[in-house]
Design a protein around this motif. Structure first.
Motif, PDB file in Angstrom:
ATOM      1  N   ARG A  10       0.806  -1.415   0.027  1.00 17.79           N
ATOM      2  CA  ARG A  10      -0.256  -0.403   0.194  1.00 17.79           C
ATOM      3  C   ARG A  10       0.756   1.217   0.010  1.00 17.79           C
ATOM      4  N   ASP A  11       1.807   1.133   0.867  1.00 16.22           N
ATOM      5  CA  ASP A  11       2.836   2.204   0.855  1.00 16.22           C
ATOM      6  C   ASP A  11       4.489   2.407   0.676  1.00 16.22           C
ATOM      7  N   LEU A  12       4.701   2.369  -1.052  1.00 18.08           N
ATOM      8  CA  LEU A  12       6.100   1.777  -1.962  1.00 18.08           C
ATOM      9  C   LEU A  12       7.062   2.055  -0.947  1.00 18.08           C
ATOM     10  N   GLU A  13       6.666   4.403  -0.475  1.00 17.82           N
ATOM     11  CA  GLU A  13       8.374   4.040  -0.101  1.00 17.82           C
ATOM     12  C   GLU A  13       8.166   3.726   1.067  1.00 17.82           C
ATOM     13  N   ARG A  14       7.399   3.827   2.319  1.00 18.77           N
ATOM     14  CA  ARG A  14       7.861   3.998   3.943  1.00 18.77           C
ATOM     15  C   ARG A  14       8.057   2.269   3.237  1.00 18.77           C
ATOM     16  N   MET A  15       8.293   1.107   2.632  1.00 19.96           N
ATOM     17  CA  MET A  15       8.638   0.041   2.915  1.00 19.96           C
ATOM     18  C   MET A  15       9.669  -0.141   1.865  1.00 19.96           C
ATOM     19  N   ARG A  16      10.404   0.828   1.194  1.00 21.21           N
ATOM     20  CA  ARG A  16      11.500   0.681   0.721  1.00 21.21           C
ATOM     21  C   ARG A  16      12.414   1.057   1.556  1.00 21.21           C
TER      22      ARG A  16
END
Length: 128
Positions: A10-16
């Motif tokens: 759902r949150d690509l940047e947070r996961m990265r």
């Protein structure tokens, strides 16, 4: 040999940032297909298997249809090299507010591991 695993997120940047910060991942440049509204990163952990983080706004969280796309996966294991590193990283993640589900412990089949949740509640086994 497994080339890569993939997580719909759902949150690509947070996961990265999570995988870079806690597991030393190196992200590829962002891939963006504007026609499909698809974005992804491939994360490398040195050698071996990569983790692909993917986002598309129409992929649901719903797990009721096992044939449909949905966010997440069950678990995967990341090796950190030693029991001491398993302990230290587990403590760090827990201190930083990430849920520790199990361990650190030696499992019945002889693995030393802990289980934590990433920002979107995917299970990560941290192992030797």
């Amino acid at each position: 040999m497994i080339a890569h695993l993939a997580i719909w997120t759902r949150d690509l940047e947070r996961m990265r940032v999570f995988y870079e910060t806690y597991f030393g991942a190196t992200a590829s440049p962002l891939y963006h297909n504007p026609t499909k509204q698809f974005r992804s990163y491939f994360l490398s952990f040195g050698a071996g298997c990569q983790l692909e983080l993917m986002h598309r706004p129409d992929v649901p969280d719903d797990t009721s249809d096992p044939l449909a796309q949905r966010t997440g996966l069950i678990h995967f294991a990341l090796s950190v090299g030693s029991p001491e590193r398993v302990d230290a990283l587990t403590r760090r993640l827990n201190t930083d507010g990430y849920a520790r589900i199990d361990g650190p412990r030696t499992t019945g089949d002889g693995y030393y591991e802990s289980v934590v949740l990433d920002p979107e509640n995917n299970r990560i086994e941290i192992t030797v």
